[in-house]
Design a protein around this motif. Structure first.
Motif, short mmCIF file in Angstrom:
data_model
loop_
_atom_site.label_atom_id
_atom_site.label_comp_id
_atom_site.label_asym_id
_atom_site.label_seq_id
_atom_site.Cartn_x
_atom_site.Cartn_y
_atom_site.Cartn_z
N HIS A 38 -7.30 5.21 -26.49
CA HIS A 38 -6.54 4.10 -27.06
C HIS A 38 -7.46 3.08 -27.71
CE1 HIS A 38 -3.88 5.56 -23.64
NE2 HIS A 38 -3.29 5.97 -24.74
N THR A 40 -9.24 0.90 -30.66
CA THR A 40 -8.88 0.27 -31.93
C THR A 40 -9.88 0.74 -33.00
OG1 THR A 40 -10.32 -1.65 -31.63
CG2 THR A 40 -8.05 -1.82 -30.75
N ASP A 43 -13.13 -0.82 -32.26
CA ASP A 43 -13.85 -0.12 -31.19
C ASP A 43 -14.59 1.08 -31.76
OD1 ASP A 43 -12.68 -1.86 -29.28
OD2 ASP A 43 -11.06 -0.44 -28.83
N ARG A 75 -2.22 8.09 -33.86
CA ARG A 75 -2.25 6.64 -34.04
C ARG A 75 -0.99 6.06 -33.42
NH1 ARG A 75 -3.48 2.93 -39.16
NH2 ARG A 75 -2.10 1.20 -38.63
N ARG A 84 -3.96 1.71 -32.37
CA ARG A 84 -4.88 2.37 -31.43
C ARG A 84 -4.90 3.85 -31.76
NH1 ARG A 84 -6.45 -0.94 -26.92
NH2 ARG A 84 -5.52 -2.96 -27.32
N GLU A 86 -5.90 7.84 -30.22
CA GLU A 86 -6.14 8.62 -29.03
C GLU A 86 -6.31 10.09 -29.39
OE1 GLU A 86 -2.82 8.36 -26.37
OE2 GLU A 86 -1.38 8.90 -27.90
#
Length: 143
Positions: A38, A40, A43, A75, A84, A86
Protein backbone atom coordinates in the motif's frame (compact mmCIF):
# COMPACT_ATOMS: atom_id res chain seq x y z
CA UNK A 1 16.37 -37.46 -4.26
CA UNK A 2 15.10 -34.53 -2.21
CA UNK A 3 12.65 -32.23 -3.99
CA UNK A 4 13.82 -28.65 -4.24
CA UNK A 5 11.65 -25.68 -3.46
CA UNK A 6 10.53 -23.70 -6.49
CA UNK A 7 12.64 -20.65 -7.15
CA UNK A 8 11.12 -17.40 -5.95
CA UNK A 9 9.58 -15.29 -8.68
CA UNK A 10 11.77 -12.25 -9.16
CA UNK A 11 10.67 -8.79 -10.32
CA UNK A 12 12.54 -9.54 -13.55
CA UNK A 13 10.48 -12.73 -14.03
CA UNK A 14 7.26 -10.80 -13.42
CA UNK A 15 8.19 -8.14 -15.97
CA UNK A 16 9.14 -10.69 -18.63
CA UNK A 17 5.96 -12.65 -17.92
CA UNK A 18 3.91 -9.51 -18.52
CA UNK A 19 5.74 -8.80 -21.77
CA UNK A 20 7.49 -5.72 -20.38
CA UNK A 21 11.13 -4.75 -20.82
CA UNK A 22 13.22 -5.28 -17.72
CA UNK A 23 14.53 -1.90 -16.61
CA UNK A 24 16.17 -0.84 -13.36
CA UNK A 25 13.36 1.60 -12.43
CA UNK A 26 10.67 -1.06 -13.01
CA UNK A 27 12.56 -3.64 -10.96
CA UNK A 28 13.17 -1.12 -8.17
CA UNK A 29 9.51 -0.05 -8.15
CA UNK A 30 8.28 -3.65 -7.92
CA UNK A 31 10.68 -4.23 -5.02
CA UNK A 32 9.55 -1.04 -3.30
CA UNK A 33 5.86 -1.94 -3.47
CA UNK A 34 6.63 -5.51 -2.41
CA UNK A 35 8.47 -4.26 0.67
CA UNK A 36 5.94 -1.54 1.56
CA UNK A 37 2.45 -2.82 0.80
CA UNK A 38 0.00 0.00 0.00
CA UNK A 39 2.85 2.35 -0.91
CA UNK A 40 2.21 5.86 -2.18
CA UNK A 41 3.98 7.16 -5.29
CA UNK A 42 6.17 9.24 -2.95
CA UNK A 43 7.10 6.08 -1.00
CA UNK A 44 8.05 4.36 -4.26
CA UNK A 45 10.00 7.40 -5.46
CA UNK A 46 12.03 7.53 -2.22
CA UNK A 47 12.79 3.82 -2.38
CA UNK A 48 13.71 3.87 -6.08
CA UNK A 49 15.99 6.87 -5.55
CA UNK A 50 17.64 5.14 -2.58
CA UNK A 51 18.34 2.12 -4.77
CA UNK A 52 19.23 3.79 -8.08
CA UNK A 53 20.22 7.35 -7.29
CA UNK A 54 18.75 10.02 -9.52
CA UNK A 55 15.39 9.22 -11.10
CA UNK A 56 12.72 11.73 -12.04
CA UNK A 57 9.30 11.94 -10.47
CA UNK A 58 7.76 11.55 -13.94
CA UNK A 59 9.77 8.36 -14.56
CA UNK A 60 8.39 6.80 -11.38
CA UNK A 61 4.81 7.78 -12.30
CA UNK A 62 5.35 6.32 -15.78
CA UNK A 63 6.66 3.08 -14.26
CA UNK A 64 3.73 2.85 -11.81
CA UNK A 65 1.30 3.42 -14.68
CA UNK A 66 2.96 0.73 -16.84
CA UNK A 67 3.04 -1.79 -13.98
CA UNK A 68 -0.61 -1.10 -13.15
CA UNK A 69 -1.64 -1.45 -16.82
CA UNK A 70 0.21 -4.79 -16.94
CA UNK A 71 -1.67 -5.94 -13.77
CA UNK A 72 1.59 -6.33 -11.85
CA UNK A 73 0.38 -3.65 -9.43
CA UNK A 74 -3.05 -2.60 -8.28
CA UNK A 75 -3.83 1.05 -7.61
CA UNK A 76 -6.30 1.91 -4.87
CA UNK A 77 -7.57 5.38 -4.01
CA UNK A 78 -9.18 5.67 -0.58
CA UNK A 79 -11.24 8.88 -0.42
CA UNK A 80 -9.22 11.78 0.93
CA UNK A 81 -5.93 9.85 0.74
CA UNK A 82 -3.22 9.64 -1.92
CA UNK A 83 -3.33 6.72 -4.35
CA UNK A 84 -1.64 3.58 -3.06
CA UNK A 85 -0.06 0.68 -4.93
CA UNK A 86 0.02 -2.96 -3.96
CA UNK A 87 1.40 -6.18 -5.43
CA UNK A 88 -1.65 -8.24 -4.48
CA UNK A 89 -3.54 -8.46 -7.78
CA UNK A 90 -5.88 -10.89 -9.46
CA UNK A 91 -8.36 -11.32 -6.65
CA UNK A 92 -11.30 -9.30 -5.44
CA UNK A 93 -10.03 -8.30 -2.01
CA UNK A 94 -11.08 -5.10 -0.28
CA UNK A 95 -9.45 -2.65 2.12
CA UNK A 96 -9.93 -1.24 5.59
CA UNK A 97 -8.65 2.29 6.25
CA UNK A 98 -8.05 4.07 9.55
CA UNK A 99 -9.80 7.45 9.56
CA UNK A 100 -7.17 8.85 11.93
CA UNK A 101 -3.71 7.73 10.74
CA UNK A 102 -4.53 6.36 7.28
CA UNK A 103 -3.24 2.82 7.92
CA UNK A 104 -4.59 0.36 5.35
CA UNK A 105 -5.20 -3.37 5.60
CA UNK A 106 -6.40 -6.02 3.17
CA UNK A 107 -9.77 -7.70 3.69
CA UNK A 108 -10.54 -10.87 1.77
CA UNK A 109 -13.79 -10.95 -0.17
CA UNK A 110 -16.61 -13.20 0.94
CA UNK A 111 -16.06 -16.90 0.32
CA UNK A 112 -18.73 -18.55 -1.78
CA UNK A 113 -21.43 -16.18 -2.97
CA UNK A 114 -19.92 -12.69 -2.98
CA UNK A 115 -22.80 -10.29 -2.29
CA UNK A 116 -20.59 -7.35 -3.23
CA UNK A 117 -20.67 -8.58 -6.85
CA UNK A 118 -24.47 -8.44 -7.07
CA UNK A 119 -25.55 -4.80 -7.38
CA UNK A 120 -29.22 -3.91 -6.98
CA UNK A 121 -29.14 -2.56 -10.57
CA UNK A 122 -26.25 -3.37 -12.91
CA UNK A 123 -27.47 -0.99 -15.66
CA UNK A 124 -26.53 -3.65 -18.22
CA UNK A 125 -22.90 -3.83 -17.12
CA UNK A 126 -21.09 -7.14 -16.69
CA UNK A 127 -19.68 -6.85 -13.16
CA UNK A 128 -16.13 -8.17 -12.81
CA UNK A 129 -14.95 -6.79 -9.47
CA UNK A 130 -16.19 -4.61 -6.66
CA UNK A 131 -14.20 -2.17 -4.55
CA UNK A 132 -15.35 -1.99 -0.97
CA UNK A 133 -13.60 0.24 1.53
CA UNK A 134 -14.23 -0.22 5.22
CA UNK A 135 -13.49 2.81 7.42
CA UNK A 136 -12.76 2.89 11.13
CA UNK A 137 -9.98 3.30 13.66
CA UNK A 138 -6.96 1.01 13.76
CA UNK A 139 -5.99 -0.59 17.09
CA UNK A 140 -3.32 2.07 17.78
CA UNK A 141 -5.69 5.00 17.15
CA UNK A 142 -8.61 3.49 19.04
CA UNK A 143 -6.49 2.84 22.15
Amino acid sequence: MTPTAPAAVTPEDLLRGAGLRVTAPRVAALRAVGESQHATADDVLSSVRAELGTVSVQAVYDVLHALTDAALLRRIEPAGHPARYERRTGDNHHHIVCRSCGAIGDVDCSVGHAPCLTPSDDHGFVVETAEVTYWGLCPDCSA
